[in-house]
Every structure is written in structure tokens, then in C-alpha cells.
Design a protein around this motif. Structure first.
Motif, PDB file in Angstrom:
ATOM      1  N   UNK A   1      -5.374   8.243  95.560  1.00 14.37           N
ATOM      2  CA  UNK A   1      -6.342   8.803  96.498  1.00 14.37           C
ATOM      3  C   UNK A   1      -5.964  10.215  96.929  1.00 14.37           C
ATOM      4  N   UNK A   2      -4.676  10.549  96.870  1.00 11.85           N
ATOM      5  CA  UNK A   2      -4.271  11.903  97.236  1.00 11.85           C
ATOM      6  C   UNK A   2      -4.793  12.931  96.241  1.00 11.85           C
ATOM      7  N   UNK A   3      -5.048  12.490  95.014  1.00 13.41           N
ATOM      8  CA  UNK A   3      -5.649  13.386  94.024  1.00 13.41           C
ATOM      9  C   UNK A   3      -7.073  13.763  94.430  1.00 13.41           C
ATOM     10  N   UNK A   4      -7.756  12.858  95.122  1.00 16.29           N
ATOM     11  CA  UNK A   4      -9.102  13.158  95.619  1.00 16.29           C
ATOM     12  C   UNK A   4      -9.023  14.272  96.676  1.00 16.29           C
ATOM     13  N   UNK A   5      -8.061  14.152  97.594  1.00 15.83           N
ATOM     14  CA  UNK A   5      -7.876  15.190  98.616  1.00 15.83           C
ATOM     15  C   UNK A   5      -7.510  16.521  97.962  1.00 15.83           C
ATOM     16  N   UNK A   6      -6.629  16.470  96.959  1.00 13.16           N
ATOM     17  CA  UNK A   6      -6.237  17.685  96.251  1.00 13.16           C
ATOM     18  C   UNK A   6      -7.430  18.304  95.530  1.00 13.16           C
ATOM     19  N   UNK A   7      -8.257  17.466  94.905  1.00 17.43           N
ATOM     20  CA  UNK A   7      -9.440  17.957  94.192  1.00 17.43           C
ATOM     21  C   UNK A   7     -10.418  18.627  95.163  1.00 17.43           C
ATOM     22  N   UNK A   8     -10.587  18.052  96.359  1.00 16.19           N
ATOM     23  CA  UNK A   8     -11.465  18.653  97.366  1.00 16.19           C
ATOM     24  C   UNK A   8     -10.952  20.024  97.773  1.00 16.19           C
ATOM     25  N   UNK A   9      -9.635  20.131  97.958  1.00 17.05           N
ATOM     26  CA  UNK A   9      -9.040  21.404  98.341  1.00 17.05           C
ATOM     27  C   UNK A   9      -9.189  22.451  97.243  1.00 17.05           C
ATOM     28  N   UNK A  10      -8.870  22.065  96.023  1.00 16.46           N
ATOM     29  CA  UNK A  10      -8.951  23.003  94.895  1.00 16.46           C
ATOM     30  C   UNK A  10     -10.393  23.452  94.674  1.00 16.46           C
ATOM     31  N   UNK A  11     -11.341  22.532  94.801  1.00 14.78           N
ATOM     32  CA  UNK A  11     -12.751  22.861  94.565  1.00 14.78           C
ATOM     33  C   UNK A  11     -13.251  23.921  95.543  1.00 14.78           C
ATOM     34  N   UNK A  12     -13.021  23.700  96.849  1.00 13.92           N
ATOM     35  CA  UNK A  12     -13.512  24.689  97.812  1.00 13.92           C
ATOM     36  C   UNK A  12     -12.743  25.996  97.694  1.00 13.92           C
ATOM     37  N   UNK A  13     -11.467  25.930  97.313  1.00 15.33           N
ATOM     38  CA  UNK A  13     -10.709  27.170  97.131  1.00 15.33           C
ATOM     39  C   UNK A  13     -11.298  27.995  95.992  1.00 15.33           C
ATOM     40  N   UNK A  14     -11.550  27.350  94.868  1.00 12.58           N
ATOM     41  CA  UNK A  14     -12.055  28.077  93.695  1.00 12.58           C
ATOM     42  C   UNK A  14     -13.472  28.592  93.940  1.00 12.58           C
ATOM     43  N   UNK A  15     -14.364  27.731  94.435  1.00 11.07           N
ATOM     44  CA  UNK A  15     -15.778  28.099  94.554  1.00 11.07           C
ATOM     45  C   UNK A  15     -16.060  29.056  95.706  1.00 11.07           C
ATOM     46  N   UNK A  16     -15.361  28.895  96.821  1.00  5.77           N
ATOM     47  CA  UNK A  16     -15.738  29.650  98.012  1.00  5.77           C
ATOM     48  C   UNK A  16     -14.666  30.620  98.499  1.00  5.77           C
TER      49      UNK A  16
END
Length: 420
Positions: free
Chosen positions: A194-209
Motif C-alpha cells: 500500500x505504500x507504493x500507492x502513496x508513493x505513486x500519488x506523490x510521484x504523479x502530482x510531482x511530475x504533472x503539476x
């Protein structure tokens, strides 16, 4: 004096009022107080404490206590993490370079000392006491950054270098405390996936925004894409990512109140920091500082409810954990900070800030012994609800005695106050 009073009203009064109301309520009508704290808001919800529904199924119920301690307190820890992140990542961050080494050593002493005193005294009291309270070893390691800052200004004066030293120590203590909560106090059996989900959320907003708009703005003086994201989208992408991360932390077994920590580094930040509570930071226009400013008043209200939810301890609950937490804070903190700080400043020749004496480390140690907010939080996760938790919380509340000891130590050791 106006600035000190302004600080009290902004950061302290609501929390104190919440704690005082809780103490009075719990000692006059404990049944109604505990019914209020555990009042169920939503049954069978996405967020909440797990329990059996009576038919063999595990469901989550969102109670008022869970809402405050596990969800809303995430914003408090996010603000603390913001200060730690800037102190570490920015070129002029306060925890970078040799200037931070002595405070970091003192921080290590301010954690090792309380642990040794707490566990040592518990072992001295016998195996039964040790077995019952040993899980609370981290409670006296905490430093309440807001109250310590306030008392430090009163004892040393706002312009004394020891106040900045104290802030560096408190920020480092916060960082260590977040790690301790994550590693040693999971809320359930760990499910790392589940921590990979949190990491994916962080990476996604970092890259896109964050990264992508800056990449598209390369060579453009007015930064149109970054400005559009800042003005039009503001904090909303990060709030969505934060909700996902909170849920992922809950499902992973880590404490949900830490769920916003992966999102903080993904938010665009300034290229400089003026330090926690610095008035100059209100003029920074980066999104991270903008979000912190938006959270300021909501977090004050959250801290009021945190005090209300957690400080309701009956005075009859005072017991061995109370005195162990107090001893860890009032003895272990000052001794640990002084010894480790002295060793770094003298034998290791790392030095102290100009105008600060070795004896000032003792006073800093007493100021840092105010555990209150964070100690209460750690007590609530270290022990199950019951007599041991209540007694440990009482120790955290009594740590306000460190403020008086700080004033006495300042007089005895002849601290020379320095104004702005």
C-alpha cells in the motif's frame, strides 16, 4: 511583548483551552466525556477504526476521535514536515552544513537521555512495570516545538542565539519523531504494497503539476505554465493525492496521521527559508508556503480538538507511567542535550553559535523538555486505551513544569536576555 502575546494567541491558546476543557470534563463527568470522544460519525466507512460488526466481518467506523487523531492531525504533521523538508533541502536550510552539527548532536542526546531514564527507571521498578510500560519509551523523546519556542523566547529573549539553536534542535527532533512513529508504532500489521500507492500519488502530482510545468517553462521569463498551475489548480491536485496517500497509509498499517508526508516534497517550494514562525515567510509566494498559510488557522482549530480528544484524563489515573514520562523529559532531556551538546561543541570542536555559552545548553534542555502535543500523540498510539495510556498522558500534560524549571534555570545560570 506584543509579539510574544500574538504568538501565544496564534499557536497556543486554543490547544490549551481544549486540554483544560477535557481535563475538567473528564474529572466531573467521565462517562459523557468518553461517549463524546468515541462518538460514531459514520458506520462502515472508508476511513475509521476496524472492528467486528458482530457477523464476522471487519468494518471501519469513523469516530470523532479517529477523525481528529488519525485524519485531521495529518495536517499538523504536514506543517511540521514542511519545516523539516525546507531545512534539509534548501541551500540555506537550517539543517544543512556544519552549522547544524552541534544542534543535531544535542538532538540525539535529547532523545537518548529520555529513553535511558524512562527504560532504566522502569526496569528498576521491576519486570511487571517494565513489561507494562516499555512500549512508551518514545513518549518523553518529543519536544513540543510551539510551546518550546514560546518559552525559549521568554527565557532567552527573542534575539538570543540559543533560541535559534533550540529551533534547529526542535525541527530535528520533529524529523526523528516522524521516523519513530512510522517505524515503531504502526497502527496494524504492515502491508508494504500500500505504500507504493502513496508513493505513486506523490510521484504523479510531482511530475504533472511541478516538474512538467517547470520543464515547459524553460527559457520563458514569465513562466506561463507554472503560473497557470499555481493560480488555477492551486492546492487541489495535492489535496486529492493527499487523500489517496492517507487511505494508503491506513491500509498499509502505518499511522494515517503521517499520510501527507509523501506529498509535501512533491509541492513546489521556495528557494529559501527564513525559519519556522518567521514573519518574513508570509511574503513568499511559492505553493508550499501558500498552502501552509492556508492551513494556519484550520490547524489551530484542529489542535483545539486534539487537546479536547486526548487530554481528558482523570487525576486518579496518575501512576508509574506518569512519573516515568516526567523523569524522561525533566531529567533525561536536559542531561542528554547538555552532554551531547558539550561533547560536540568542545571535544569535537564543532562550537556553539556566537554569544551562546555551554551552560545555556542546560537551559535549552529544560525548555525542550516540554513534550505536551507530540508526547500526547505518541502516548495515544503507544498504548491501548486504558489506565497505562491515561497515566502516560498525564505525564505529558505535567511536562509543562519544564517551563517553570526553564525560568528558574535561566535565573540560576544567569542567562542574559537579548531582544530582537
Amino acid at each position: 511583548m506584543y509579539r510574544v502575546w500574538n504568538f501565544i494567541t496564534n499557536y497556543s491558546l486554543l490547544l490549551i483551552f481544549g486540554a483544560l476543557i477535557a481535563l475538567i470534563w473528564a474529572n466531573t463527568d467521565p462517562a459523557s466525556y468518553h461517549a463524546f470522544v468515541e462518538f460514531p460519525l459514520i458506520e462502515d466507512f472508508f476511513f475509521g477504526a476496524l472492528h467486528d460488526d458482530g457477523q464476522g466481518h471487519l468494518v471501519r467506523t469513523l469516530t470523532l476521535h479517529y477523525l481528529v487523531n488519525d485524519l485531521l492531525m495529518a495536517f499538523f504533521f504536514a506543517v511540521a514536515a514542511k519545516e523539516v523538508w525546507e531545512a534539509v533541502i534548501l541551500e540555506n536550510g537550517s539543517l544543512r552544513g556544519s552549522k547544524a552539527l552541534t544542534p543535531l548532536f544535542a538532538t540525539a542526546g535529547g532523545m537518548a537521555g529520555p529513553i535511558l531514564v524512562y527504560l532504566g527507571l522502569a526496569a528498576f521498578l521491576g519486570s511487571d512495570v517494565y513489561d507494562a510500560v516499555s512500549r512508551g519509551w518514545a513518549i518523553p523523546t518529543a519536544t513540543d516545538i510551539a510551546f518550546s519556542y514560546l518559552v525559549g523566547r521568554v527565557v532567552f529573549g527573542a534575539g538570543h542565539p540559543a533560541v535559534r539553536f533550540l529551533l534547529l534542535l526542535a525541527i530535528a527532533d520533529d524529523a526523528a519523531g516522524l521516523i519513530i512513529l512510522a517505524v515503531f508504532y504502526p497502527s496494524a500489521a504492515l502491508v508494504p504494497a500500500w505504500l507504493l500507492v502513496a508513493l505513486a500519488a506523490s510521484v504523479t502530482v510531482y511530475v504533472l503539476f511541478n516538474w512538467l510545468p517547470r520543464r515547459m517553462d524553460a527559457g520563458k521569463q514569465h513562466r506561463p505554465n507554472s503560473t497557470w498551475v499555481r493560480n488555477k489548480l492551486s492546492f487541489w491536485p495535492y489535496l486529492v493525492a493527499g487523500a489517496i496517500s492517507l487511505y494508503a497509509f491506513q491500509e498499509s498499517g502505518l499511522h494515517p496521521a503521517l499520510g501527507l508526508l509523501p506529498i509535501v516534497p512533491a509541492i513546489p517550494h521556495a528557494d529559501r527559508a527564513f525559519g519556522i514562525f518567521a514573519e518574513a515567510e508570509q511574503y513568499l509566494t511559492d505553493l508550499l508556503n501558500h498552502i501552509e498559510h492556508l492551513l494556519k488557522h484550520p490547524v489551530e482549530v484542529i489542535l483545539f480538538f486534539f487537546g479536547l480528544m486526548n487530554a481528558g484524563v482523570e487525576f486518579s489515573a496518575i501512576g508509574a507511567p506518569t512519573w516515568l514520562v516526567l523523569a524522561g523529559l525533566l531529567v533525561g532531556k536536559p542531561v542528554g542535550i547538555f552532554l551531547f551538546g558539550w561533547f560536540a561543541a568542545r571535544p569535537m570542536k564543532l562550537g556553539l553559535p556566537a554569544g551562546m555559552r555551554v551552560l545555556d545548553l542546560i537551559v535549552v534542555g529544560f525548555v525542550a523538555a516540554i513534550g505536551f502535543t507530540v508526547s500526547l500523540f505518541v502516548a495515544s498510539v503507544a498504548f491501548e486505551s486504558g489506565p497505562v495510556q491515561d497515566a502516560a498522558k498525564m505525564g505529558a500534560l505535567f511536562s509543562f513544569a519544564a517551563a517553570l524549571l526553564s525560568l528558574v534555570a535561566g535565573v540560576v545560570l544567569r542567562v542574559e536576555k537579548q531582544k530582537d
